[in-house]
Motif scaffolding. Structure first.
Motif, PDB file in Angstrom:
ATOM      1  N   VAL A  66      -4.213   0.348 -13.777  1.00  0.00           N
ATOM      2  CA  VAL A  66      -4.877  -0.149 -14.976  1.00  0.00           C
ATOM      3  C   VAL A  66      -6.360   0.215 -14.950  1.00  0.00           C
ATOM      4  N   PRO A  67      -6.816   1.024 -15.922  1.00  0.00           N
ATOM      5  CA  PRO A  67      -8.248   1.314 -15.998  1.00  0.00           C
ATOM      6  C   PRO A  67      -8.976   0.166 -16.689  1.00  0.00           C
ATOM      7  N   LEU A  68      -9.492  -0.744 -15.885  1.00  0.00           N
ATOM      8  CA  LEU A  68     -10.099  -1.963 -16.412  1.00  0.00           C
ATOM      9  C   LEU A  68     -11.551  -1.695 -16.810  1.00  0.00           C
ATOM     10  N   GLU A  69     -11.905  -2.097 -18.041  1.00  0.00           N
ATOM     11  CA  GLU A  69     -13.274  -1.884 -18.527  1.00  0.00           C
ATOM     12  C   GLU A  69     -13.952  -3.210 -18.807  1.00  0.00           C
ATOM     13  N   GLY A  70     -15.245  -3.262 -18.509  1.00  0.00           N
ATOM     14  CA  GLY A  70     -16.025  -4.466 -18.782  1.00  0.00           C
ATOM     15  C   GLY A  70     -17.404  -4.295 -18.185  1.00  0.00           C
ATOM     16  N   PRO A  71     -18.262  -5.313 -18.351  1.00  0.00           N
ATOM     17  CA  PRO A  71     -19.615  -5.183 -17.812  1.00  0.00           C
ATOM     18  C   PRO A  71     -19.644  -5.245 -16.278  1.00  0.00           C
ATOM     19  N   CYS A  72     -20.478  -4.391 -15.698  1.00  0.00           N
ATOM     20  CA  CYS A  72     -20.691  -4.411 -14.244  1.00  0.00           C
ATOM     21  C   CYS A  72     -21.147  -5.816 -13.840  1.00  0.00           C
ATOM     22  N   MET A  73     -20.560  -6.353 -12.766  1.00  0.00           N
ATOM     23  CA  MET A  73     -20.897  -7.723 -12.364  1.00  0.00           C
ATOM     24  C   MET A  73     -22.294  -7.824 -11.757  1.00  0.00           C
ATOM     25  N   ARG A  74     -22.926  -6.678 -11.488  1.00  0.00           N
ATOM     26  CA  ARG A  74     -24.286  -6.742 -10.949  1.00  0.00           C
ATOM     27  C   ARG A  74     -25.341  -6.397 -12.002  1.00  0.00           C
ATOM     28  N   CYS A  75     -25.114  -5.312 -12.777  1.00  0.00           N
ATOM     29  CA  CYS A  75     -26.178  -4.867 -13.703  1.00  0.00           C
ATOM     30  C   CYS A  75     -25.800  -5.025 -15.169  1.00  0.00           C
ATOM     31  N   LEU A  76     -24.559  -5.419 -15.467  1.00  0.00           N
ATOM     32  CA  LEU A  76     -24.068  -5.665 -16.824  1.00  0.00           C
ATOM     33  C   LEU A  76     -23.885  -4.407 -17.666  1.00  0.00           C
ATOM     34  N   GLU A  77     -24.148  -3.220 -17.099  1.00  0.00           N
ATOM     35  CA  GLU A  77     -23.845  -1.980 -17.818  1.00  0.00           C
ATOM     36  C   GLU A  77     -22.325  -1.790 -17.817  1.00  0.00           C
ATOM     37  N   PRO A  78     -21.798  -0.977 -18.767  1.00  0.00           N
ATOM     38  CA  PRO A  78     -20.345  -0.783 -18.800  1.00  0.00           C
ATOM     39  C   PRO A  78     -19.818  -0.232 -17.472  1.00  0.00           C
ATOM     40  N   ALA A  79     -18.716  -0.784 -17.034  1.00  0.00           N
ATOM     41  CA  ALA A  79     -18.112  -0.346 -15.778  1.00  0.00           C
ATOM     42  C   ALA A  79     -16.627  -0.128 -16.009  1.00  0.00           C
ATOM     43  N   GLU A  80     -16.042   0.776 -15.237  1.00  0.00           N
ATOM     44  CA  GLU A  80     -14.601   0.983 -15.307  1.00  0.00           C
ATOM     45  C   GLU A  80     -14.069   1.074 -13.891  1.00  0.00           C
TER      46      GLU A  80
END
Ligand SMILES: [Zn+2]
Ligand SMILES: [Zn+2]
Length: 170
Positions: A66-80
């Motif tokens: 599963v390619p999970l997308e959401g904000p990076c838990m450290r910097c809040l930029e988009p992460a996958e």
């Protein structure tokens, strides 16, 4: 576009005990809420469902990446993050609680709920944009991945000293 499977009637497979079937499906996965943020794949994900018929029950295995997308838990930029899901369920009527799957009701499989729960169990401890993400400055909130390497702040004066200074002024 392939239809996504949510509820699956395993009865139409007409499997006899000992028989099995492999199905490749697209599954819609609901967003997971973690620390108030939403994490979800951008669309339906490909999943592989292995079904084995037992005497009166089923043994199931669900696998997906599963390619999970959401904000990076450290910097809040988009992460996958790619999350490997591998779940197993056994449902054997009369076999007690350990052999009863919450996702199976007779031949009716709630693939939607199972996929979401299996993903939640497989989550990494942190979803980050990259392993070396430096996060946000705890004092000013600036993204430290973009800030100058010397980014820092003067140490704040200890508030107890400030209180003492005020006392002396009186
Ligand atoms: Zn980050
Ligand atoms: Zn700062």
């Amino acid at each position: 576009m392939a239809e996504t499977a949510q509820q699956l009637d395993l009865g139409w497979l007409l499997l006899s005990p000992g028989e099995g079937r492999r199905l490749d499906l697209d599954v819609e996965i609901e967003p997971l809420l973690l620390a108030g943020q939403r994490y979800a794949p951008a669309g339906p994900v490909a999943a592989r469902l292995d079904i084995s018929r037992t005497t009166g029950g089923y043994s199931l295995r669900l696998r997906s990446r599963v390619p999970l997308e959401g904000p990076c838990m450290r910097c809040l930029e988009p992460a996958e993050r790619m999350v490997a899901v591998d779940g197993r369920e056994v449902d054997q009527p009369g076999g007690g609680e350990d052999l009863s799957s919450p996702y199976l009701d007779g031949d009716e499989l709630d693939l939607h709920a199972w996929a979401r729960d299996a993903l939640a169990l497989a989550l990494p401890a942190q979803i980050v944009c990259r392993d070396e993400c430096r996060g946000l400055c705890p004092q000013c909130g600036e993204n430290l991945n973009e800030a100058a390497p010397e980014h820092g702040h003067e140490a704040e004066p200890d508030p107890r000293w400030a209180a003492l200074r005020e006392l002396r002024l009186e």
